[in-house]
Design an enzyme around this catalytic site. Structure first.
Site, short mmCIF file in Angstrom:
data_model
loop_
_atom_site.label_atom_id
_atom_site.label_comp_id
_atom_site.label_asym_id
_atom_site.label_seq_id
_atom_site.Cartn_x
_atom_site.Cartn_y
_atom_site.Cartn_z
N ARG A 87 92.76 -31.13 -0.77
CA ARG A 87 93.12 -32.49 -0.82
C ARG A 87 92.52 -33.23 0.03
O ARG A 87 92.23 -32.83 1.48
CB ARG A 87 94.65 -32.62 -0.59
CG ARG A 87 95.08 -34.07 -0.10
CD ARG A 87 96.41 -34.18 0.32
NE ARG A 87 96.89 -35.47 0.36
CZ ARG A 87 97.62 -36.17 1.41
NH1 ARG A 87 97.91 -35.46 2.49
NH2 ARG A 87 97.91 -37.33 1.35
N HIS A 176 97.97 -42.03 -1.71
CA HIS A 176 99.21 -41.25 -2.75
C HIS A 176 98.52 -41.36 -4.19
O HIS A 176 99.32 -41.22 -5.08
CB HIS A 176 100.30 -41.88 -2.38
CG HIS A 176 100.91 -42.19 -1.16
ND1 HIS A 176 101.75 -42.95 -0.51
CD2 HIS A 176 101.17 -40.95 -0.22
CE1 HIS A 176 102.33 -42.77 0.50
NE2 HIS A 176 101.86 -41.37 0.82
N ARG A 235 105.60 -46.56 10.08
CA ARG A 235 104.56 -47.77 9.93
C ARG A 235 105.30 -48.90 9.58
O ARG A 235 106.10 -48.91 8.81
CB ARG A 235 103.53 -47.16 8.84
CG ARG A 235 102.64 -46.00 9.24
CD ARG A 235 101.87 -45.58 8.30
NE ARG A 235 102.30 -44.14 7.75
CZ ARG A 235 101.98 -43.48 6.60
NH1 ARG A 235 101.05 -44.09 5.73
NH2 ARG A 235 102.44 -42.24 6.49
N GLU A 379 102.29 -33.01 -6.00
CA GLU A 379 100.57 -33.22 -5.81
C GLU A 379 99.85 -31.87 -5.55
O GLU A 379 98.75 -32.21 -6.35
CB GLU A 379 100.42 -33.78 -4.34
CG GLU A 379 100.82 -35.48 -4.35
CD GLU A 379 101.14 -35.93 -2.97
OE1 GLU A 379 102.15 -35.43 -2.38
OE2 GLU A 379 100.51 -36.69 -2.41
#
Ligand code: AMP
Length: 393
Positions: A87, A176, A235, A379
């Site tokens: 990744r 993402h 965030r 993922e």
């Protein structure tokens, strides 16, 4: 195909060995605190075996050696591993799709690293280590930004001077993407040909939306970096960009302090004054904490607002899918977001919303204009599918 998926951070390395056909996960784990005191590996096998190995991990190379030793002890030596998927957080302008590792593609991961310095350098080092240590195993780069590469220019371009954006490669890259791609694929499998326009909602400690039409991304909420868009665990998401200048000029903060504030000290943590974890915030709100309630209200409001923005990019939507830590687990937060979209005809069934399962499921009411699903993301499996597509014999 048996694929080892590696997700390296600056001080961590997550791994999962899985089979693309059976989807079985043979072993997985996380090497934590690499290069820091107190490093350890949490390792799990599919027969239920779990262990915590307190070992020194001075660097990623040592961590990978331990991972391969643990896999060999579990009966999977290097012969049993048919490909490695890596990744990569930021693929920049080089990865419209996943690519086999070569000197050239590995060089690209380093070239675009200034856009994601905390991740890309570590990821590139790990890819290089795997290539050198196990030359017989092929490696594939799966960038999180690839899925957003082809969004229309009107969606990715920033209204800044052209020479500046060209020189510094400023644009909306998103993040993402691998998760959104998996969510599309699973939603399509679940709903069949009835779905064309999907708003994919990856709501975890990091959170983003993606506007997907027939498998292609039209827009997304994260921008040049994963700070933009939704309010997240720590965030701030979208705020007036001039706030940065104001904090530096009037607040006396350095640019690094502002960076840390916006990425690590903001979001749900700052709003609730309690925690970045939505479980704690839901608990606080239920006990009457007004700041926790405001954090939830703002999360519903902003998420609903940006889902409507994604729907506008698609000129309507047939379905929306909740995913990741919050989207998969919190019935309260799904209901809160759906309520914001009631005017668009989104209606969830309260009983279906309560169901807990690891499978994709429908939670919309029969008379909802938009199908609402919960889709557990994966993922690692998506990365493994890409490895199979590029290296499979
Ligand atoms: P992720 O980044 O996808 O692993 O998501 C992690 C976040 O999901 C946590 O920080 C929590 O905010 C949230 N989460 C996980 N489980 C639950 C739950 N049962 N209820 C509410 N939020 C949850």
């Amino acid at each position: 195909m048996r694929v080892l998926v590696i997700n390296a951070g600056s001080s961590s390395l997550k791994y999962q060995l899985l089979d693309t056909k059976s989807k079985e996960v043979f072993a997985k784990g996380n090497c934590e605190r690499i290069g820091i005191d107190g490093s350890f590996i949490g390792h799990e096998e599919n027969d239920g075996g779990k262990q915590k190995l307190e070992v020194e991990l001075p660097d990623h190379k040592t961590a990978i050696k331990h991972v391969f030793d643990l896999l060999a002890q579990a009966g999977f030596d290097t012969e049993a591993i048919e490909g490695i998927g890596h990744r990569v957080v930021q693929g920049g302008w080089y990865f419209p799709e996943s690519k086999v590792v070569t000197d050239e593609t590995l060089g690209w991961v380093r070239e675009v690293a200034p856009l994601a310095p905390l991740h890309n350098y570590a990821e590139a080092d790990v890819i290089e280590i795997c290539r050198n240590m196990f030359p017989s195993i092929g490696n594939v780069i799966v960038a999180d930004t690839s899925f957003h590469y082809d969004i229309p220019e009107k969606a990715w371009r920033y209204a800044l001077p052209r020479d500046v954006v060209d020189r510094l490669h400023i644009r909306k890259y998103g993040a993402h993407g691998t998760s959104h791609r998996y969510i599309w694929r699973t939603t399509r499998e679940f709903l069949g040909g009835d779905v064309h326009k999907l708003v994919s909602c990856h709501l975890g400690s990091g959170a983003s939306l993606s506007a997907i039409e027939d498998g292609r991304d039209k827009d997304t909420t994260m921008g040049l970096t994963p700070l933009d868009g939704l309010i997240m665990g720590t965030r701030c998401g979208t705020i007036d960009p001039a706030t940065v200048c104001y904090l530096v000029r009037e607040g006396g903060y350095s640019i690094d302090e502002v960076d840390t504030m916006m990425n690590k000290q903001a979001g749900m943590l700052a709003l609730s004054g309690r925690s970045s974890d939505s479980r704690d915030i839901e608990e606080g709100a239920a006990a009457g904490d007004a700041n926790c309630q405001m954090a939830l209200d703002m999360f519903y409001y902003r998420t609903g607002q940006l889902i409507a923005e994604m729907a506008q990019s698609l000129q309507g939507f047939d379905a929306m899918a909740f995913s990741a830590g919050i989207g998969e687990n919190s019935a309260t937060m799904r209901a809160g977001v759906a309520q914001e979209l009631a005017w668009l005809g989104v209606k969830i069934d309260p009983e279906l919303n309560k169901v807990r399962s690891d499978e994709a499921r429908l939670i919309s009411a029969a008379d909802s204009k938009v199908k609402v699903l919960v889709v557990p993301t994966n993922e690692e499996l998506m990365i493994a599918y890409d490895v199979e597509a590029l290296l499979g014999r």
